[in-house]
Design an enzyme around this catalytic site. Structure first.
Site, short mmCIF file in Angstrom:
data_model
loop_
_atom_site.label_atom_id
_atom_site.label_comp_id
_atom_site.label_asym_id
_atom_site.label_seq_id
_atom_site.Cartn_x
_atom_site.Cartn_y
_atom_site.Cartn_z
N GLU A 106 1.79 6.20 -10.68
CA GLU A 106 0.37 6.14 -10.98
C GLU A 106 -0.07 7.53 -11.48
O GLU A 106 -0.56 8.35 -10.71
CB GLU A 106 -0.42 5.75 -9.72
CG GLU A 106 -0.03 4.38 -9.20
CD GLU A 106 -0.64 4.08 -7.83
OE1 GLU A 106 -0.80 2.90 -7.52
OE2 GLU A 106 -0.93 5.04 -7.08
N ASP A 136 -2.05 9.31 -1.25
CA ASP A 136 -0.95 9.12 -0.30
C ASP A 136 0.34 9.78 -0.78
O ASP A 136 1.33 9.79 -0.05
CB ASP A 136 -0.72 7.62 -0.05
CG ASP A 136 -1.35 7.16 1.25
OD1 ASP A 136 -2.13 7.94 1.83
OD2 ASP A 136 -1.07 6.03 1.69
N LYS A 274 -1.59 0.86 2.36
CA LYS A 274 -2.94 1.07 1.83
C LYS A 274 -4.01 0.85 2.89
O LYS A 274 -5.05 1.52 2.88
CB LYS A 274 -3.17 0.13 0.64
CG LYS A 274 -4.53 0.29 -0.01
CD LYS A 274 -4.70 -0.68 -1.16
CE LYS A 274 -6.10 -0.62 -1.75
NZ LYS A 274 -6.28 -1.59 -2.86
N ASP A 298 -8.91 0.51 -6.96
CA ASP A 298 -7.60 1.11 -7.17
C ASP A 298 -7.71 2.19 -8.24
O ASP A 298 -8.66 2.20 -9.04
CB ASP A 298 -6.58 0.06 -7.59
CG ASP A 298 -6.22 -0.88 -6.44
OD1 ASP A 298 -6.47 -0.52 -5.28
OD2 ASP A 298 -5.69 -1.98 -6.71
N ASP A 463 -5.70 -6.57 1.92
CA ASP A 463 -7.00 -6.90 1.37
C ASP A 463 -7.45 -8.31 1.77
O ASP A 463 -8.52 -8.48 2.35
CB ASP A 463 -6.99 -6.75 -0.16
CG ASP A 463 -5.71 -7.29 -0.79
OD1 ASP A 463 -4.98 -8.06 -0.13
OD2 ASP A 463 -5.44 -6.96 -1.95
#
Length: 754
Positions: A106, A136, A274, A298, A463
């Protein structure tokens, strides 16, 4: 004075014709089951009893899944929002959360674009906004990139608001030529064009600094000394206030707080993926700003509609009973989407058909990004109608300490929020040490975090599990589908990324289904409505569908190899039932795609990808959870690679190859490669038998149904057929081919041993 104008309108969507079509398909499924059950034990030279019984079980499962889907779509509802009716002085504060986990998968430039789009949101009082970024990966480069973004925001945010910029992620805005007319207000001419060119140049410099950032050079800067000797999975909490909004009152640079957070990690503690990061963000923001509303996105989901927060407030504030909007979820939409959705991961029909349908029950599911939460709902507070007979007043200090942990500041802020909805008005820089305390990896020990409070642990799909807990408490939710879409993200491209994502989702869903968090138990012992429970079940059974679909997919090749039949012959009256079911089902699905404005090619791509996903990602997820349940394995969270966005908006270095299926040596490709080879072999053997049988005057066992099944599967697996003869990244690796060929050999030997 409160606004007397309506902020939202609930619109019921009629779908009578669709309901009739769904009942026709259900009737055909039941007719197929009835005929199958009646034919058990009959000896007509067709399939043995065990094969017919297996087909009956699979077909019964398909009917069950279809009924679950009918329930989801039964009573669709759409909410129309009216942000123009909001009174600016009554808007609540908003804390915005961005999560990133790996600077390699990412890239920081993606996170920076998302953050900049959030900082530039349209909101009457930017003093009520704060943006927290969870890293993270504990990357100094990510922190450095955000520091640079904060400096660029001082130019970018005023530019966006002065010229009414629509899309406020710079990489997307600068991907096209400057508009001829500057803004909706009519600003045009040289001044705007010069401003546009200057901002584009500054953004390109920002991207260059981020992409060329050297970690060694960054660590020599005293500001980033906290990252020295910090390992990704072993480091203390690092929190940095990159921009304090109170400064804007002195300098005139008005944009929200920006805070970098990298929670403490230790090999001795499980970090809960997460969900753990979101809980740390919730606590850190709770002691720094404590806004009653929280937004999480995100790192690759930028704000596409600058009024997204205002639309959400219409739903959060627009009901007479706040129970109706425990959280507000925006559908996931994707920028730069490949034409005709070749990897079946844009989910447009799912959000439109299932989304509106579930919206009419207890509310749409929490999708993990693009969601606005009430903080008190995340804190486990039940809706007002469930506490009217309980004692009133603030919860005691002891009660809050048991639930929230030992931080006096967090206890006090949660008490104020639950009782009065207060927002902290402190210098956030003075709260860094307190925030580090609640970011410690052992802070949650002995508390209710991850269970009754915050994002729920126990699944890789934290989620949907968290949303289910909220629904089971009695809250409802609302789907916010705006035009233009509120948020846009990037969908995975290529075979490995798409299937990795589906495998992770399916693993988490099955973990929920077989745990104490099962929606069945939450419906029995909680306040999850029966229809909402069935809607959750429709999603959770994704991986459970895999073994049934795999068994059914193997029946065609098995019958061709053994000269038998499990479907009625074309001369049999019963042949009309599966034929009518096949045609009706596919026409129904095709028409769904056409109604959503999508092409027939998109329907076909999604159909074949569902077959591929079921035979690969879903079946591996099923086996993974099975092995975990037996204590033989552990699930591993896999981050999906995001394509780096460039200054000109590009997402891939090779546009000519977009849409082509790519392969690697991952086990996820072995089952589908096996099925592809097996169906080709079965068709060849079956065709040879037909030719020989016709020449000898001996009737062949299998009928046209078995041939049609195998041909249909080969068409669905066509990317793998092409992969068998291609090379490079578009060819299936030899290791996968060898494994698949060995499995096919064993299956063929089993079929022909007698």
């Amino acid at each position: 004075m409160a606004s007397t104008k309506r902020l939202q309108e609930r619109v019921l969507l009629r779908r009578t014709a669709w309901i009739l079509a769904e009942f026709v398909i259900l009737f055909l499924l039941l007719a197929l089951l009835a005929r199958r059950a009646a034919s058990l034990g009959e000896d007509r030279g067709a399939a043995p009893t065990w094969l017919a019984a297996l087909a009956l079980v699979c077909e019964a499962w398909f009917a069950f899944v279809w009924a679950l889907g009918m329930n989801c779509k039964w009573s669709p509802v759409r909410f129309d929002t009216r942000p123009g009716n909001l009174l600016p002085g009554e808007l609540p504060a908003l804390d915005m959360f961005v999560t990133t986990a790996d600077p390699a998968l990412e890239p920081p430039v993606i996170t920076v674009n998302t953050v900049l789009s959030l900082l530039a949101l349209d909101y009457p009082d930017v003093g009520k906004l704060a943006c927290y970024v969870s890293d993270d990966g504990c990357s100094p480069v990510t922190c450095y990139a955000l520091r640079q973004a904060a400096e660029f925001a001082a130019l970018w945010v005023p530019f966006c608001k002065r010229h009414g910029v629509g899309v406020r992620a710079p990489f997307m805005y600068f991907s096209s030529a400057p508009p001829e007319a500057g803004t909706s207000a009519g600003t045009a001419g040289r001044e705007f064009l010069e401003s546009w060119a200057f901002m584009k140049s500054e953004y390109e410099k920002l991207v260059t600094r981020i992409e060329n950032a050297d970690e060694g050079s960054i660590l020599r800067d005293a500001e980033f000394a906290d990252f020295i000797d910090a390992e990704r999975r072993n480091h203390p909490t690092i929190i940095k206030v990159l921009w304090d909004n109170t400064k804007s009152r002195r300098t005139g640079q008005g944009f929200p707080h920006l805070v970098y957070v990298s929670r403490e990690k230790s090999p001795k503690h499980h970090h809960n993926f997460k969900a753990g990061a979101m809980n740390v963000l919730t606590r850190v923001s709770g002691v720094m700003t404590n806004a009653p509303i929280m937004l999480n996105v995100d790192c690759d989901m930028f704000v596409n509609n600058p009024q997204a927060a205002l639309h959400a407030m219409c739903l959060l504030l627009g009901f007479d009973d706040e129970t109706e909007s425990g959280f507000v979820q925006a559908p996931q939409k994707f920028y730069g989407a490949l034409k005709d959705d070749p990897f079946g991961n844009q989910l447009e029909v799912a959000f439109k058909k299932l989304g509106y349908g579930v919206n009419g029950i207890q509310g749409f599911f929490y999708a993990g990004t693009g969601c606005f939460h009430r903080r008190k709902v995340v804190y486990g507070v039940p809706p007002p109608d469930t506490v009217k007979h309980e004692r009133t007043g603030s919860p005691s200090y002891k009660e809050l300490q048991i639930k929230f942990g030992s931080s006096k500041e967090l206890i006090e802020s949660s008490r104020n929020l639950i009782s009065r909805g207060d927002v902290l008005s402190l210098d956030i820089s003075s709260r860094v040490q307190v925030a580090k305390q609640v970011g410690a990896c052992n802070y949650e020990a002995g508390t209710c975090w991850g269970q009754e409070i915050g994002w729920v642990y126990g699944s890789m799909t934290e989620d949907i599990l968290t949303g289910q807990r909220i629904h089971a408490t009695g809250w409802r939710s609302a789907l916010m589908d705006t035009n233009p879409p509120a948020f846009m993200g990037c969908a995975p491209t290529g075979g490995p990324a798409s299937l990795t994502q589906y495998k992770r989702w399916a693993t988490g869903l099955l973990e929920i289904l077989i745990s104490w968090n099962s929606p069945i138990l939450r419906s029995i012992f909680g306040r999850l409505q029966l229809r909402q429970c069935l809607a959750y079940m429709f999603i959770y059974v994704w991986p459970v569908r895999a073994p049934f679909e795999l068994c059914y997919a193997l029946m065609g090749p098995f019958c061709l190899l053994t000269n038998q039949s499990f479907l009625p012959k074309a001369s049999d009256e019963g042949f009309r039932i599966p034929l009518a079911l096949f045609l009706t089902y596919n026409i129904y699905n095709l028409m769904e795609y056409k109604e959503c404005g999508l092409s027939a090619r998109t329907w076909w791509n999604n159909h074949r990808m569902q077959r591929i996903t079921s035979a690969s990602a879903w079946i591996l997820a099923f086996l993974t959870v099975l092995l975990k349940t037996m204590g033989l394995s552990e699930t591993v969270f896999e981050v999906t690679r995001k394509e780096s966005s460039t200054s000109d908006g590009g997402a891939s270095p090779d546009d000519n190859d977009q849409g082509l299926f790519t392969f690697d040596s991952s086990p996820v490709f072995v089952p589908v490669t096996t099925l592809t080879i097996l169906n080709i072999v079965a068709i060849a053997v079956g065709a040879w038998r037909v030719v020989v049988g016709t020449a000898r005057g001996t009737p062949s066992g299998p009928g046209i149904g078995e041939f049609a099944c195998c041909v249909w599967m080969v068409l669905c697996f066509w990317p793998f057929v092409r992969g068998l003869v291609s090379s490079g990244r578009y060819g299936i690796p030899w290791t996968v081919k060898v494994k698949a060929s060995l499995i096919v050999s064993v299956f063929v030997h089993f079929c022909t041993r007698n």
